[in-house]
Scaffold this active site. Structure first.
Site, PDB file in Angstrom:
ATOM      1  N   LEU A 109       0.848  -1.199   0.000  1.00 39.64           N
ATOM      2  CA  LEU A 109       0.000   0.000   0.000  1.00 39.64           C
ATOM      3  C   LEU A 109       0.879   1.243   0.000  1.00 39.64           C
ATOM      4  O   LEU A 109       1.920   1.278   0.652  1.00 39.64           O
ATOM      5  CB  LEU A 109      -0.895   0.031   1.242  1.00 39.64           C
ATOM      6  CG  LEU A 109      -1.884  -1.098   1.488  1.00 39.64           C
ATOM      7  CD1 LEU A 109      -2.833  -0.715   2.619  1.00 39.64           C
ATOM      8  CD2 LEU A 109      -2.631  -1.479   0.248  1.00 39.64           C
ATOM      9  N   GLY A 154       1.232  -5.452   0.621  1.00 39.37           N
ATOM     10  CA  GLY A 154       0.323  -5.335  -0.529  1.00 39.37           C
ATOM     11  C   GLY A 154       0.931  -5.891  -1.799  1.00 39.37           C
ATOM     12  O   GLY A 154       0.214  -6.398  -2.666  1.00 39.37           O
ATOM     13  N   ASN A 178       3.980  -8.400   6.133  1.00 39.03           N
ATOM     14  CA  ASN A 178       4.657  -7.818   7.303  1.00 39.03           C
ATOM     15  C   ASN A 178       3.814  -6.781   8.042  1.00 39.03           C
ATOM     16  O   ASN A 178       4.349  -5.967   8.790  1.00 39.03           O
ATOM     17  CB  ASN A 178       5.974  -7.173   6.862  1.00 39.03           C
ATOM     18  CG  ASN A 178       5.745  -6.014   5.886  1.00 39.03           C
ATOM     19  OD1 ASN A 178       4.896  -6.097   5.019  1.00 39.03           O
ATOM     20  ND2 ASN A 178       6.500  -4.936   6.031  1.00 39.03           N
ATOM     21  N   GLU A 179       2.505  -6.819   7.840  1.00 34.31           N
ATOM     22  CA  GLU A 179       1.629  -5.769   8.416  1.00 34.31           C
ATOM     23  C   GLU A 179       1.832  -5.558   9.914  1.00 34.31           C
ATOM     24  O   GLU A 179       1.849  -4.434  10.395  1.00 34.31           O
ATOM     25  CB  GLU A 179       0.163  -6.124   8.134  1.00 34.31           C
ATOM     26  CG  GLU A 179      -0.308  -5.876   6.715  1.00 34.31           C
ATOM     27  CD  GLU A 179       0.099  -6.958   5.742  1.00 34.31           C
ATOM     28  OE1 GLU A 179       0.829  -7.873   6.142  1.00 34.31           O
ATOM     29  OE2 GLU A 179      -0.287  -6.845   4.564  1.00 34.31           O
TER      30      GLU A 179
HETATM   31  C1  LIG Z   1      -7.392  -3.355   8.896  1.00 31.41           C
HETATM   32  C2  LIG Z   1      -6.094  -2.802   8.417  1.00 31.41           C
HETATM   33  C3  LIG Z   1      -5.702  -3.405   7.088  1.00 31.41           C
HETATM   34  C4  LIG Z   1      -4.313  -2.954   6.697  1.00 31.41           C
HETATM   35  C5  LIG Z   1      -3.988  -3.286   5.236  1.00 31.41           C
HETATM   36  C6  LIG Z   1      -3.152  -4.533   5.109  1.00 31.41           C
HETATM   37  C7  LIG Z   1      -2.642  -4.711   3.696  1.00 31.41           C
HETATM   38  C8  LIG Z   1      -1.469  -4.214   3.215  1.00 31.41           C
HETATM   39  C9  LIG Z   1      -0.516  -3.439   4.085  1.00 31.41           C
HETATM   40  C10 LIG Z   1       0.576  -2.737   3.348  1.00 31.41           C
HETATM   41  O1  LIG Z   1       0.894  -2.975   2.186  1.00 31.41           O
HETATM   42  S1  LIG Z   1       1.324  -1.483   4.270  1.00 31.41           S
HETATM   43  C11 LIG Z   1       2.837  -1.159   3.363  1.00 31.41           C
HETATM   44  C12 LIG Z   1       3.855  -2.202   3.711  1.00 31.41           C
HETATM   45  N1  LIG Z   1       5.069  -1.986   2.939  1.00 31.41           N
HETATM   46  C13 LIG Z   1       6.286  -2.055   3.494  1.00 31.41           C
HETATM   47  O2  LIG Z   1       6.462  -2.306   4.668  1.00 31.41           O
HETATM   48  C14 LIG Z   1       7.438  -1.783   2.567  1.00 31.41           C
HETATM   49  C15 LIG Z   1       8.106  -0.486   2.952  1.00 31.41           C
HETATM   50  N2  LIG Z   1       9.195  -0.193   2.043  1.00 31.41           N
HETATM   51  C16 LIG Z   1      10.373  -0.861   2.093  1.00 31.41           C
HETATM   52  O3  LIG Z   1      10.609  -1.780   2.853  1.00 31.41           O
HETATM   53  C17 LIG Z   1      11.428  -0.416   1.087  1.00 31.41           C
HETATM   54  O4  LIG Z   1      11.020   0.840   0.569  1.00 31.41           O
HETATM   55  C18 LIG Z   1      11.606  -1.378  -0.100  1.00 31.41           C
HETATM   56  C19 LIG Z   1      10.272  -1.698  -0.742  1.00 31.41           C
HETATM   57  C20 LIG Z   1      12.290  -2.659   0.379  1.00 31.41           C
HETATM   58  C21 LIG Z   1      12.507  -0.698  -1.154  1.00 31.41           C
HETATM   59  O5  LIG Z   1      13.685  -0.254  -0.498  1.00 31.41           O
HETATM   60  P1  LIG Z   1      14.622   0.822  -1.249  1.00 31.41           P
HETATM   61  O6  LIG Z   1      15.789   1.047  -0.359  1.00 31.41           O
HETATM   62  O7  LIG Z   1      14.816   0.417  -2.653  1.00 31.41           O
HETATM   63  O8  LIG Z   1      13.728   2.155  -1.300  1.00 31.41           O
HETATM   64  P2  LIG Z   1      13.461   3.144  -0.063  1.00 31.41           P
HETATM   65  O9  LIG Z   1      14.573   4.133   0.000  1.00 31.41           O
HETATM   66  O10 LIG Z   1      13.116   2.384   1.160  1.00 31.41           O
HETATM   67  O11 LIG Z   1      12.112   3.880  -0.544  1.00 31.41           O
HETATM   68  C22 LIG Z   1      12.139   4.808  -1.631  1.00 31.41           C
HETATM   69  C23 LIG Z   1      11.077   5.845  -1.348  1.00 31.41           C
HETATM   70  O12 LIG Z   1       9.780   5.179  -1.348  1.00 31.41           O
HETATM   71  C24 LIG Z   1       9.129   5.415  -0.112  1.00 31.41           C
HETATM   72  N3  LIG Z   1       8.333   4.231   0.210  1.00 31.41           N
HETATM   73  C25 LIG Z   1       8.778   2.971   0.340  1.00 31.41           C
HETATM   74  N4  LIG Z   1       7.754   2.125   0.604  1.00 31.41           N
HETATM   75  C26 LIG Z   1       6.620   2.904   0.631  1.00 31.41           C
HETATM   76  C27 LIG Z   1       5.217   2.637   0.858  1.00 31.41           C
HETATM   77  N5  LIG Z   1       4.757   1.400   1.080  1.00 31.41           N
HETATM   78  N6  LIG Z   1       4.346   3.674   0.824  1.00 31.41           N
HETATM   79  C28 LIG Z   1       4.791   4.943   0.575  1.00 31.41           C
HETATM   80  N7  LIG Z   1       6.109   5.281   0.345  1.00 31.41           N
HETATM   81  C29 LIG Z   1       6.984   4.245   0.383  1.00 31.41           C
HETATM   82  C30 LIG Z   1      10.233   5.666   0.882  1.00 31.41           C
HETATM   83  O13 LIG Z   1       9.742   6.364   1.996  1.00 31.41           O
HETATM   84  C31 LIG Z   1      11.189   6.471   0.036  1.00 31.41           C
HETATM   85  O14 LIG Z   1      10.627   7.777  -0.051  1.00 31.41           O
HETATM   86  P3  LIG Z   1      11.563   9.080  -0.166  1.00 31.41           P
HETATM   87  O15 LIG Z   1      12.494   9.033   1.005  1.00 31.41           O
HETATM   88  O16 LIG Z   1      12.278   8.905  -1.486  1.00 31.41           O
HETATM   89  O17 LIG Z   1      10.603  10.231  -0.136  1.00 31.41           O
END
Ligand SMILES: CCCCCC/C=C\CC(=O)SCCNC(=O)CCNC(=O)[C@H](O)C(C)(C)COP(=O)(O)OP(=O)(O)OC[C@H]1O[C@@H](n2cnc3c(N)ncnc32)[C@H](O)[C@@H]1OP(=O)(O)O
Length: 303
Positions: A109, A154, A178-179
Site C-alpha cells: 500500500l 500489498g 509484514n503488516e
Molecule cells: C485493517 C487494516 C488493514 C491494513 C492493510 C493490510 C494490507 C497491506 C498493508 C501494506 O501494504 S502497508 C505497506 C507495507 N510496505 C512495506 O512495509 C514496505 C516499505 N518499504 C520498504 O521496505 C522499502 O522501501 C523497499 C520496498 C524494500 C525498497 O527499499 P529501497 O531502499 O529500494 O527504497 P526506499 O529508499 O526504502 O524507498 C524509496 C522511497 O519510497 C518510499 N516508500 C517505500 N515504501 C513505501 C510505501 N509502502 N508507501 C509509501 N512510500 C513508500 C520511501 O519512503 C522512500 O521515499 P523518499 O524518502 O524517497 O521520499
C-alpha cells in the site's frame, strides 16, 4: 461468470474519469521496444505498461510507479483497467505480472494514501485495493507473478492472487505479509489467501511475526513456486505460463473458480463491513501515529 460481471461492474463504478485521462495511453498503442509484428504493440497507462503478444496470447504487465511501485489509488485503478482490457480481449489467455522498477516488485500500500487522509479517502482507497484483489484472484486469465524485487505486504497480496509465483534468487528480495511490523493487521480475505497458499500453521506464525521470507525460505514454505537467478525470472515465468496454457481454458477456469470462489465470496458478502473496519482501524490516532513513524523511518533510511 456472474461473479466476474459483478466485479467488472464494481470496477467501472470505481473508476473516476480523471484517473483514465491523467497521462494514460489507454486505447492508444505504441510499438514495443525492438519492434515486432502488430502482436507486439504496447498499450497501458502512465503507471502500467502492457506488452501484449497476440501470437502467444500472453501479455506482460509491468508495474511502473517509481521508485517502489507503491500501490497508489491511481496505480490500483490502472491495474484493474489494464487487466479488464486484457480479459475482454479474447486474444489473451495469460498475463505475466512484473515490475519495471529496479529491486522492487511492489512496496505494498502507498502509505501516503492512508496517513493523514480523511475517512472518505481511506474508504475509496480500500475499495480500490479490494477491487484489485478480486479482479486478480478471480481472473479468467492465467496470472504468473515474475517477482523481480522486494515484495512486502500489498505487493505480496498481488503475488498471492496470481496462479503461480517465480521469485528472483536475491536475498534482498524478501516476500511476505509484514503488516504487524507496522502496527496493523492483514484483513481476513488476505489471511484466507495466505492460508490457502502456505497452510494454517505457517500462516498463523508468519502473519503474527510479520515474516518477510528471503527466496530460499519463501520456496520452502510454499509462498513461491520457483526461485531462479534474477536474469532468468522472465523466461521462467514464460515457461511456467506455457505449462498452464497447455490446459484447455474452460476446464482450468472452472477449476480455479471452484478453488477460489468461497474465499472471494466471503469478501463480497461483507465488502462494506470490511471497508468500514479498515477505515475505523487505520483512522485511529494510535494507528496513524504508528504509520507516520514507519513512513518517517523509511524516509530516514536514505540518509
Ligand atoms: C485493517 C487494516 C488493514 C491494513 C492493510 C493490510 C494490507 C497491506 C498493508 C501494506 O501494504 S502497508 C505497506 C507495507 N510496505 C512495506 O512495509 C514496505 C516499505 N518499504 C520498504 O521496505 C522499502 O522501501 C523497499 C520496498 C524494500 C525498497 O527499499 P529501497 O531502499 O529500494 O527504497 P526506499 O529508499 O526504502 O524507498 C524509496 C522511497 O519510497 C518510499 N516508500 C517505500 N515504501 C513505501 C510505501 N509502502 N508507501 C509509501 N512510500 C513508500 C520511501 O519512503 C522512500 O521515499 P523518499 O524518502 O524517497 O521520499
Amino acid at each position: 461468470m456472474a461473479l466476474a460481471s459483478g466485479v467488472r461492474f464494481a470496477a467501472r463504478a470505481l473508476l473516476r474519469p480523471w484517473a483514465l485521462l491523467r497521462g494514460t495511453t489507454l486505447g492508444r498503442t505504441e510499438p514495443a521496444a525492438g519492434g515486432g509484428g502488430d502482436g507486439a504493440r504496447r498499450f497501458g497507462s502512465q503507471r502500467v505498461l502492457v506488452e501484449p503478444d497476440a501470437a502467444s496470447g500472453v501479455a506482460v504487465m509491468k508495474l511502473r510507479n517509481p521508485p517502489v511501485n507503491a500501490l497508489s489509488l491511481e496505480l490500483l485503478t490502472e491495474l484493474v483497467i489494464s487487466l479488464e482490457k486484457l480479459e475482454n480481449d479474447k486474444t489473451f489467455r495469460g498475463v505475466i505480472l512484473t515490475s519495471d522498477c529496479p529491486r522492487v516488485f511492489c512496496a505494498g500500500l502507498d502509505l501516503t494514501e492512508i496517513c493523514g487522509r480523511n475517512p472518505a479517502h481511506c474508504a475509496e482507497y480500500w475499495k480500490a485495493m479490494q477491487e484489485l484483489w478480486l479482479r486478480t484472484y478471480l481472473s479468467s486469465l492465467v496470472l504468473v507473478a515474475a517477482i523481480n524485487g522486494a515484495c512486502p505486504a500489498g505487493g505480496c497480496i498481488i503475488a498471492l492472487s496470481c496462479d503461480c509465483r517465480v521469485l528472483a534468487d536475491n536475498p534482498k528480495y524478501r516476500i511476505g505479509l509484514n503488516e504487524t511490523l507496522l502496527g496493523i493487521i492483514a484483513p481476513f480475505w488476505l489471511k484466507d489467501t495466505y492460508v490457502n497458499t502456505i497452510g494454517h500453521r505457517a500462516s498463523e506464525q508468519a502473519l503474527q511475526l510479520g515474516s518477510l521470507f528471503p527466496p530460499a525460505e519463501a520456496l520452502q514454505v510454499g509462498l513461491v513456486d520457483q526461485v531462479v537467478p534474477e536474469d532468468q525470472v522472465q523466461s521462467t515465468a514464460l515457461s511456467e505460463m506455457a505449462r498452464w496454457l497447455a490446459v484447455p481454458d474452460h476446464a482450468r477456469q472452472l477449476t480455479k473458480n471452484m478453488m477460489r470462489k468461497a474465499t472471494a465470496d466471503r469478501l463480497l458478502r461483507q465488502r462494506d463491513a470490511d471497508t468500514q473496519n479498515f477505515v475505523s482501524f487505520v483512522c485511529r490516532d494510535s494507528i496513524q501515529k504508528s504509520l507516520q513513524a514507519y513512513l518517517e523511518k523509511l524516509r530516514q533510511r536514505k540518509g
